[in-house]
Structures are given as C-alpha cells and as structure tokens.
Design an enzyme around this catalytic site. Structure first.
Site, PDB file in Angstrom:
ATOM      1  N   LYS A 110      13.300  31.731  19.314  1.00 25.13           N
ATOM      2  CA  LYS A 110      13.940  32.641  20.132  1.00 25.13           C
ATOM      3  C   LYS A 110      14.689  33.639  19.437  1.00 25.13           C
ATOM      4  O   LYS A 110      15.403  33.372  18.608  1.00 25.13           O
ATOM      5  CB  LYS A 110      14.917  31.865  21.212  1.00 25.13           C
ATOM      6  CG  LYS A 110      14.583  30.797  22.161  1.00 25.13           C
ATOM      7  CD  LYS A 110      13.810  31.354  23.408  1.00 25.13           C
ATOM      8  CE  LYS A 110      14.900  31.058  24.113  1.00 25.13           C
ATOM      9  NZ  LYS A 110      14.457  30.668  25.535  1.00 25.13           N
TER      10      LYS A 110
ATOM     11  N   GLU B 109       2.134  33.783  18.396  1.00 24.21           N
ATOM     12  CA  GLU B 109       2.017  34.717  19.832  1.00 24.21           C
ATOM     13  C   GLU B 109       3.213  35.092  20.276  1.00 24.21           C
ATOM     14  O   GLU B 109       4.614  34.662  19.878  1.00 24.21           O
ATOM     15  CB  GLU B 109       1.612  33.696  20.858  1.00 24.21           C
ATOM     16  CG  GLU B 109      -0.139  33.364  20.719  1.00 24.21           C
ATOM     17  CD  GLU B 109      -0.402  32.528  21.609  1.00 24.21           C
ATOM     18  OE1 GLU B 109       0.158  32.221  22.787  1.00 24.21           O
ATOM     19  OE2 GLU B 109      -1.632  31.713  21.374  1.00 24.21           O
TER      20      GLU B 109
ATOM     21  N   CYS C  61      40.711  47.506  46.201  1.00 32.02           N
ATOM     22  CA  CYS C  61      41.342  48.553  46.847  1.00 32.02           C
ATOM     23  C   CYS C  61      41.231  48.207  48.611  1.00 32.02           C
ATOM     24  O   CYS C  61      40.266  48.193  49.096  1.00 32.02           O
ATOM     25  CB  CYS C  61      40.836  49.851  46.607  1.00 32.02           C
ATOM     26  SG  CYS C  61      41.552  51.181  47.666  1.00 32.02           S
TER      27      CYS C  61
ATOM     28  N   ASP D 123       8.405  36.896  28.698  1.00 33.32           N
ATOM     29  CA  ASP D 123       9.541  36.470  29.472  1.00 33.32           C
ATOM     30  C   ASP D 123       9.075  36.617  30.817  1.00 33.32           C
ATOM     31  O   ASP D 123       9.458  37.868  31.304  1.00 33.32           O
ATOM     32  CB  ASP D 123      10.745  37.438  28.829  1.00 33.32           C
ATOM     33  CG  ASP D 123      12.152  36.665  29.430  1.00 33.32           C
ATOM     34  OD1 ASP D 123      12.048  35.457  30.057  1.00 33.32           O
ATOM     35  OD2 ASP D 123      13.236  37.143  29.268  1.00 33.32           O
TER      36      ASP D 123
ATOM     37  N   ARG E 247       4.954  26.462  37.704  1.00 33.94           N
ATOM     38  CA  ARG E 247       5.345  25.434  37.103  1.00 33.94           C
ATOM     39  C   ARG E 247       6.155  24.309  37.921  1.00 33.94           C
ATOM     40  O   ARG E 247       5.962  23.076  37.531  1.00 33.94           O
ATOM     41  CB  ARG E 247       6.288  25.929  35.984  1.00 33.94           C
ATOM     42  CG  ARG E 247       6.515  24.653  34.819  1.00 33.94           C
ATOM     43  CD  ARG E 247       7.641  25.514  33.647  1.00 33.94           C
ATOM     44  NE  ARG E 247       8.612  24.640  33.505  1.00 33.94           N
ATOM     45  CZ  ARG E 247       8.668  23.439  32.950  1.00 33.94           C
ATOM     46  NH1 ARG E 247       7.675  23.325  31.889  1.00 33.94           N
ATOM     47  NH2 ARG E 247       9.668  22.830  32.409  1.00 33.94           N
TER      48      ARG E 247
ATOM     49  N   LYS F 168       6.154  35.398  22.776  1.00 35.94           N
ATOM     50  CA  LYS F 168       6.700  34.463  23.932  1.00 35.94           C
ATOM     51  C   LYS F 168       7.146  35.383  25.273  1.00 35.94           C
ATOM     52  O   LYS F 168       8.233  36.111  25.261  1.00 35.94           O
ATOM     53  CB  LYS F 168       7.909  33.822  23.635  1.00 35.94           C
ATOM     54  CG  LYS F 168       8.433  32.625  24.612  1.00 35.94           C
ATOM     55  CD  LYS F 168       9.470  31.748  23.797  1.00 35.94           C
ATOM     56  CE  LYS F 168       9.754  30.844  24.977  1.00 35.94           C
ATOM     57  NZ  LYS F 168      10.272  31.233  26.296  1.00 35.94           N
TER      58      LYS F 168
ATOM     59  N   SER G  74       7.189  22.194  28.560  1.00 36.96           N
ATOM     60  CA  SER G  74       7.858  23.001  28.054  1.00 36.96           C
ATOM     61  C   SER G  74       7.971  23.150  26.521  1.00 36.96           C
ATOM     62  O   SER G  74       7.409  22.171  25.835  1.00 36.96           O
ATOM     63  CB  SER G  74       9.251  23.423  28.507  1.00 36.96           C
ATOM     64  OG  SER G  74      10.008  22.374  27.842  1.00 36.96           O
TER      65      SER G  74
ATOM     66  N   GLU H  96       1.447  33.460  31.680  1.00 38.67           N
ATOM     67  CA  GLU H  96       2.792  34.061  32.073  1.00 38.67           C
ATOM     68  C   GLU H  96       2.570  35.100  32.969  1.00 38.67           C
ATOM     69  O   GLU H  96       1.879  36.171  32.641  1.00 38.67           O
ATOM     70  CB  GLU H  96       3.739  34.333  30.933  1.00 38.67           C
ATOM     71  CG  GLU H  96       5.378  34.470  31.039  1.00 38.67           C
ATOM     72  CD  GLU H  96       5.850  33.059  31.102  1.00 38.67           C
ATOM     73  OE1 GLU H  96       4.864  31.952  30.903  1.00 38.67           O
ATOM     74  OE2 GLU H  96       6.980  32.903  31.012  1.00 38.67           O
TER      75      GLU H  96
ATOM     76  N   CYS I 272      44.785  51.862  42.918  1.00 40.56           N
ATOM     77  CA  CYS I 272      43.385  52.423  42.896  1.00 40.56           C
ATOM     78  C   CYS I 272      43.263  53.684  42.442  1.00 40.56           C
ATOM     79  O   CYS I 272      43.926  54.606  42.623  1.00 40.56           O
ATOM     80  CB  CYS I 272      42.995  52.609  44.310  1.00 40.56           C
ATOM     81  SG  CYS I 272      41.399  53.092  44.662  1.00 40.56           S
TER      82      CYS I 272
ATOM     83  N   CYS J 298      42.413  56.360  45.119  1.00 41.31           N
ATOM     84  CA  CYS J 298      43.222  57.000  46.353  1.00 41.31           C
ATOM     85  C   CYS J 298      44.759  56.402  46.210  1.00 41.31           C
ATOM     86  O   CYS J 298      45.231  56.806  46.791  1.00 41.31           O
ATOM     87  CB  CYS J 298      42.374  56.358  47.737  1.00 41.31           C
ATOM     88  SG  CYS J 298      42.723  54.574  47.632  1.00 41.31           S
TER      89      CYS J 298
ATOM     90  N   TYR K  18      -2.458  32.267  27.824  1.00 38.70           N
ATOM     91  CA  TYR K  18      -2.351  31.748  26.598  1.00 38.70           C
ATOM     92  C   TYR K  18      -2.659  30.394  26.357  1.00 38.70           C
ATOM     93  O   TYR K  18      -2.449  29.717  25.173  1.00 38.70           O
ATOM     94  CB  TYR K  18      -0.824  32.028  26.141  1.00 38.70           C
ATOM     95  CG  TYR K  18       0.207  31.624  27.078  1.00 38.70           C
ATOM     96  CD1 TYR K  18       0.284  30.080  27.268  1.00 38.70           C
ATOM     97  CD2 TYR K  18       1.188  32.489  27.488  1.00 38.70           C
ATOM     98  CE1 TYR K  18       1.192  29.816  28.019  1.00 38.70           C
ATOM     99  CE2 TYR K  18       2.093  32.215  28.346  1.00 38.70           C
ATOM    100  CZ  TYR K  18       2.310  30.961  28.521  1.00 38.70           C
ATOM    101  OH  TYR K  18       3.333  30.389  29.475  1.00 38.70           O
TER     102      TYR K  18
HETATM  103  S1  IVH Z   1       2.413  27.751  25.486  1.00 32.66           S
HETATM  104  C1  IVH Z   1       2.327  23.316  25.805  1.00 32.66           C
HETATM  105  N1  IVH Z   1       2.482  30.422  24.756  1.00 32.66           N
HETATM  106  O1  IVH Z   1       7.595  29.558  27.294  1.00 32.66           O
HETATM  107  C2  IVH Z   1       2.620  24.599  25.427  1.00 32.66           C
HETATM  108  N2  IVH Z   1       4.296  29.381  26.370  1.00 32.66           N
HETATM  109  O2  IVH Z   1       9.624  27.392  26.633  1.00 32.66           O
HETATM  110  C3  IVH Z   1       2.633  25.455  26.951  1.00 32.66           C
HETATM  111  N3  IVH Z   1       5.750  30.874  27.310  1.00 32.66           N
HETATM  112  O3  IVH Z   1       6.772  27.007  29.766  1.00 32.66           O
HETATM  113  C4  IVH Z   1       3.128  26.845  26.572  1.00 32.66           C
HETATM  114  N4  IVH Z   1       4.748  32.654  26.221  1.00 32.66           N
HETATM  115  O4  IVH Z   1       6.220  29.725  30.290  1.00 32.66           O
HETATM  116  C5  IVH Z   1       3.216  29.229  25.632  1.00 32.66           C
HETATM  117  N5  IVH Z   1       2.381  32.660  24.335  1.00 32.66           N
HETATM  118  C6  IVH Z   1       2.920  31.381  24.941  1.00 32.66           C
HETATM  119  C7  IVH Z   1       4.300  31.852  26.000  1.00 32.66           C
HETATM  120  C8  IVH Z   1       4.760  30.687  26.475  1.00 32.66           C
HETATM  121  C9  IVH Z   1       5.828  32.353  26.963  1.00 32.66           C
HETATM  122  C10 IVH Z   1       6.535  30.502  28.178  1.00 32.66           C
HETATM  123  C11 IVH Z   1       5.814  29.278  29.037  1.00 32.66           C
HETATM  124  C12 IVH Z   1       6.690  28.002  28.610  1.00 32.66           C
HETATM  125  C13 IVH Z   1       7.960  28.433  27.897  1.00 32.66           C
HETATM  126  C14 IVH Z   1       8.214  27.471  27.052  1.00 32.66           C
END
Ligand code: IVH
Length: 670
Positions: A313, A114, A425, A118, A137, A116, A83, A174, A407, A410, A226
């Site tokens: 984040k 890039e 209720c 979700d 994963r 991130k 992660s 993702e 309530c 009623c 990615y």
């Molecule tokens: S790179 C070793 N790039 O975020 C690096 N991860 O908190 C591998 N995620 O497990 C991850 N967007 O599921 C990478 N542009 C992005 C991402 C990304 C979302 C997620 C991914 C990772 C988690 C880590």
C-alpha cells in the site's frame, strides 16, 4: 424477412455491435463512427421489439439498463473471495519474497506486478462464453447478485470473443469510477446544492447497489479483471491467463509486468508511486502475484489470503508547507468550519491552497498556529487534511490559535450544542450564508424546481437587497424595474425568472412541505406527513401524539415540526405563500385515490413486487388499512410478493391468515 433470416440478422448485429463496443471502450480504438454504431443499435432494437422470441439478456441493447432490482439476492461464492495481506515497507516486501522462496525451496521466483485498483471487487461467472452472474464480494463467503447493473458496464463483455475459454469459469476484478466521471457528477451535485460524493471508491460501491440499472448505465463505471478461476484452466502462469482473458474480450491490467526479483518489484513500486496521479482512476498500491500456477498451488492459502500474493500500500502522499491563516466558513445549517489557508504546494498531482481543520477540538489537539509549517496529506478524500506541525520551524513569538466566538458573517455569538463537535451560528433567519442556503434548497429540483433561479442569481438578488427570505421570491413580480437594472438581467431573463416562479405555484403540497426547510423533513417524510395531514392547517394544529402516529415520524422529527410552527414568522410566511397560490393541500386527484375500504384491517407485506414495498404499504394506508411487520392472529392478510421468506408463509398458513397477491390487493381497493 423470413423468421430464419431475422434471427441471423439479429445474431450478426449483436456480434458486430459487441465487437465495436470492445474496440471503443476496451481498446479505445473505434473503427466506425458513433453515428454508424447508433444506427446499427437502432436496427437491432427494432428487430428485438418485433421479435421478442429472440430476446437475450446479453444483447448489446441491454447495456442501457432499465431493470429495477428491489432487493439484491444473496449468492454464495463458489470459491470464497479472499483478500490480500498488506505490506507498507521495503522490508516487508523482502520478507514476503523470502517466505515465498523458502516455501518453494528455490533461489528465484517470478512475480507479476499489478496496480491495486481502488474500487469494488466483483466476481463474474461465464457459461459457454456468456455472462450469467455478477456477485459482489460481500463478506467473502456470500455477496449480492448485481448482474443487471454490471451488464451496463461497457468494458465487461456480455458475450466473449472466440477463444479457448473453458465452458464454465469465473473471473474476478475491480469495478471503479473513473476520476472524470466522479468529478462531473460532483460538479452537477454542487450546482444542484446536493451533498457531494466523498470519493470514487464509495461512489462506485453506491452505484453498483442502485436499484435502477438505467441510472447505473449513466454513471459510466469501468472495470479491470485480474484473477481467473476455474477447474483445469489451460494455463501455466497467471500472466498467460491475463493475456488469454484479454483475447476473449476482457479489460485486464494493462500495466501488469512480470519481474524476476525484489529489485524489479522495487522499481515498479517506485515508478507507480509517482506516476499514479497521471492515471484517470485511483489506485492505492500495487499487488504482487507469484506467476507460476504450480508454485501458487504449492504455497496455497491461509484462512484469509493467498500465500502467493500480497499487496503493497502506498503511503498517503504528504508535503509540508506554511499555514498562512485560519479562516472560517459558515455552512447552510449555520455550522462553522475552520479552514487552513496554505502557501500553495503541489500534492498528489494538484496544487493545494486550502485544507479543512474540521473543528475547534482538532485545532487544539494538533496545536496548529498561524505561521506554522504543517504537514498536509491527501487520502482518498477530495479535501486534503493537516496531520501535524513541524515544531522545529515554529517561531518564538507564535501563540496558540484562538477559536472565534462570533459568527464571521453576521457577528452573532456562536453556540456549541451538547455532544456536537461543531460550533453553530444560531441566527438562521439573519445570517447571509444560511439565508442563501435556505433559498437554494427551496428552489432546488426536488423542491420547488425553479430552475431560472440558480445559486448565482440568488446571491445576486440577495446582495441587491431584493430577497431576504422565501416569501420575497413571490414579490419579485412587483420589482420588475429593479430586476431589469441588475447585471445580466435583460427583459428576457427577467421574464424567464418570473415565469419559473409562477410555474412553481403548481408544485404539489408534499414538495412544498419539503421545500420550506423544516429541519429533518426530507423528501420521503414530507410525503408521509402530507398523506397523514391533508392540508397545512391540519399539520399546524397537530399535537405531538398525532404526529408520532405517522409512520416514520419519531420524536426528533415531531419536535422539529412543532418547533418550526411555533415560530410566528414561519406561520406568517405560510399565510403569505398561501395567498400567493402555492399548494398547501392534497389535490382532488390525490384525495380521490383515498378510501376507507381497508379500515380495521391489518396487513403484512413481504417479498418483491412490481411496485416498491413502500408504495404497496402506502396504498394500504391511504385506503384506511394498517401495516405491521410480523404475522400474528390479528393479521387480516399477508400480501405475498416474489421470494418472500418461507417462515412468514408457514406462519400465515398455520394461523389461517389469507395469503394474497399484489393483484388481489388491488382488487380489494378497486
Ligand atoms: S488479486 C486471491 N489483484 O484488493 C487474490 N486484487 O486487498 C485476489 N484489488 O479484494 C485479489 N487490485 O478487491 C488482486 N490487481 C489486483 C487488485 C486487487 C485491487 C483488490 C481486491 C482485493 C483487495 C485485497
């Protein structure tokens, strides 16, 4: 066509279709019409049917799904799925950059920024340009093989375009559910009275683990790739690898951007912190990756994450606004939800007017009062929440909020069950939203399936005083004249309504059992109960002990059934519905499937079969046999499916327990 030409035609159709798929889904620049595409797909489908010898799992025809996976195989990752470290502030970004530069001994470093995404991380494995495996994963060391489901995702190439890709490699990315898809599914669920999906991320995760890949295909998941992995990749930088992956047919982060310093990172973060709401999917931050591969290698990894990349984040977006009034909603089960009615305010791209306050404890803890200026936040969930009060703006004359004790619908005194946060209720047969909720459940698709009686019509009939309970639905045919006087109820709709009601009388017993709404009796338990008590009389007269003998019936459920039938009104309702012709016993056909051919025999069922394990167990039970979990001296047969655990087999062999297949089991009960 000669065999050879057929194969050529199949190959060329596949190639062309994959190319059009790419243009349509990845590039969003189709060059042929949907009609032409469908024609080609039809031709390919027909040829593949006539020539099963040319079958390929990666044919475009396979994208519609149809494979059913009972249990996902566990696969160990070739490279662990790590992660990323998280950061939340500008300082932490500065620290990261300093760590990287001092580690490398350089003054400047280039990063790729890039989004991130979700969603759910996925690792795809390609051999000779073809997708061979897709693994989730999991715990990072091993995950689930979800290949059949992933094949249905249109932006994931099954066969790569020409290119300099290695013979074998993995690519990670993702999988996510686009907002529009999520909203559409929830709209459908709302109409069907089913519980809503919480957020797109959970929905994507849930979808990926569904057993039927045809359903996965209908859910229109999407994916960004990615991170490329493999031995001796022919690239110098991460950005280059993304460009290459793009040319092979992958959908890569289109907003990826190389930057030369922290300033560039800051600009990128600032931009997407506000622009993110215009995307058609959720992101929860940005990811920063050192671009140069040699530099990445020099820094390496900690036990958990790469030293060359980090996530930033976003803070959940927060605004303040005035809380005008606290009102209360009564749900179908009688649960009370306090709602904050706000001065409308723009938050995360939408106007927010209401927020949930959850329950009395939360209101007390936050000490929110009507007239307060409150902070509202939107996380991944649909409903925004109140996270605090701006005390500096509180009026002197404000007083703590008093939670209701009656309530609002009623007037009945509310109760709070021990250990539960919500108030209820208890007037379940007289409180309007509870009655409407029960009626909606009763007519639902999986219950009585009366689709001519939707939520709106129920409300209309209830408000007009024509129905107060389930039984009243079956008196509507005597109220034709009154029905015709209602809004939007012409001859035709009345006929349709009454026909739908009439038709529901054929719905089998187990679904009627589910429909009448005994607390805790879901679809599956209703089936089990119907299998054990073949008609409603047997069920009504069952003792607690008898109920507890039914598989999957525990104490809570047994008591709930006993309670329900102890109410006179309920027994009267059953008697009435029975007179109306609803099914309250198993049909001849259902009964004839039964026998006592397996009486006195004990079975252990293990592994994967053509039908579900529950079905196999059910077959054993309706033929008088008993199921147990582990092999012992008392086991009569071990029914072995694919990939059964080796310990079970060894134990059965040691004890001399016969091991039989699914087909052999069917022979026993033939
Ligand atoms: S790179 C070793 N790039 O975020 C690096 N991860 O908190 C591998 N995620 O497990 C991850 N967007 O599921 C990478 N542009 C992005 C991402 C990304 C979302 C997620 C991914 C990772 C988690 C880590």
């Amino acid at each position: 066509m000669s065999h050879h030409t057929v194969q050529d035609r199949i190959e060329s159709l596949r190639k062309e279709l994959e190319e059009h798929n790419y243009r349509y889904y990845v590039l969003a620049e189709p060059v042929i019409s949907d009609y032409e595409f469908d024609k080609m797909l039809e031709e390919l489908n027909a040829l593949e049917k006539q020539h099963p010898e040319f079958f390929s799992e990666n044919s475009p025809t396979q994208r519609v799904g149809g494979t059913v996976t009972k249990e996902f195989a566990t696969v160990k990752h070739r490279y662990p799925m790590l992660s990323l470290g998280n950061t939340y502030s500008d300082e932490e970004i500065l620290e990261f950059d300093e760590r990287v530069r001092s580690g490398l001994g350089t003054d400047s470093a280039e990063y790729v920024c890039e989004l991130k995404y979700d969603g759910v991380a996925i690792s795809l494995r390609y051999v000779k340009g073809e997708l061979v495996q897709a693994v989730t994963r999991g715990d990072g060391v091993q995950g689930d093989d979800v290949t059949a489901n992933v094949r249905t995702i249109k932006t994931i190439p099954l066969k790569l375009k020409q290119g300099n890709y290695p013979d074998e490699f993995e690519i990670r990315g993702e999988i996510f559910m686009p907002r529009a898809v999520f909203d559409a599914i929830n709209k459908e669920k709302e109409e069907a009275g089913e519980p809503l999906l919480a957020n797109p991320r959970n929905s994507a995760a849930g979808t990926l683990k569904m057993q039927d890949s045809a359903v996965v295909a209908s859910r229109k998941l999407d994916a960004y790739m990615y991170f490329l992995l493999g031995e001796n990749l022919p690239f110098k930088t991460h950005f280059e690898s993304l460009q290459a992956a793009k040319s092979w047919g992958f959908k890569v982060p289109e907003h990826a951007k190389p930057v030369q310093n922290v300033d560039g990172i800051r600009k990128y973060i600032e931009h997407w912190n506000t622009e993110r709401f215009k995307l058609g999917f959720d992101i929860d931050g940005v990811v920063l990756k050192l671009n140069n591969y040699d530099q990445q290698k020099a820094l390496g990894f900690t036990a958990k994450s790469p030293r060359w990349a980090i996530a930033y984040k976003f803070k959940a977006e927060q605004v303040s606004t005035i809380l005008n009034e606290i009102t209360y909603q009564v749900g179908r089960t009688g649960a009370i939800t306090p709602v904050a009615n706000l001065k409308p305010v723009l938050l995360a791209g939408t106007t927010v007017k209401r927020a949930s306050l959850h329950n009395a404890d939360i209101i007390e803890k936050l000490d929110v009062r009507e007239g307060d200026t409150v902070y509202v936040e939107k996380g991944g969930e649909i409903i925004p929440k109140i996270v605090g009060v701006d005390l500096s703006k509180r009026h002197n004359h404000s007083h703590p909020h008093r939670y209701i004790d009656k309530c609002p619908e009623c007037g009945t005194e509310l109760v709070r069950r021990e250990g539960e946060a919500a108030h209820y209720c208890p007037n379940d047969s007289g409180c309007p939203p509870q009655i409407k909720g029960k009626l909606e459940h009763f007519v639902g698709r999986r219950a009585m399936n009366i689709d001519s009686l939707g939520e709106e019509t129920i409300a209309q009939l209830f408000d007009a005083g024509l129905i107060h309970n389930i039984a009243d639905i079956f008196t509507l045919n005597e109220k034709r004249e009154q029905l015709l006087q209602l809004d939007r109820m012409a001859e035709k709709s009345v006929n349709k309504l009454l026909e739908g009601i009439e038709l529901s009388k054929k719905v089998p017993y187990e679904r009627v059992l589910f429909a009448i709404g005994i607390r805790h009796v879901g679809e599956t338990t209703a089936k089990k109960i119907a299998g054990a008590f073949h008609n409603i009389d047997a069920l009504m007269n069952a003792t607690r002990e008898q109920l507890l003998e039914v598989p999957e019936v525990g104490e809570i459920l047994a008591d709930s059934i006993l309670d329900w039938f102890s109410v006179d009104e309920h027994r009267e309702m059953i008697a009435f519905l029975r007179k109306q012709g609803l099914q309250f016993e198993l049909s001849e056909e259902q009964l004839s499937a039964k026998s006592d051919k397996l009486a006195g025999k004990t079975f252990v069922v293990s592994g994967v079969f053509t039908r579900s394990r529950d079905e196999i167990k059910n077959l054993i039970e309706i033929n008088g046999g008993k199921n147990t979990g582990s092999v012992s001296g008392k086991t009569s047969y071990l029914v072995a499916g694919d990939s059964m655990g080796p310990e079970k087999r060894a134990k059965a062999e040691k004890l001399g327990v016969p091991i039989i297949t699914e087909a052999e089991l069917l022979k026993l009960i033939e």
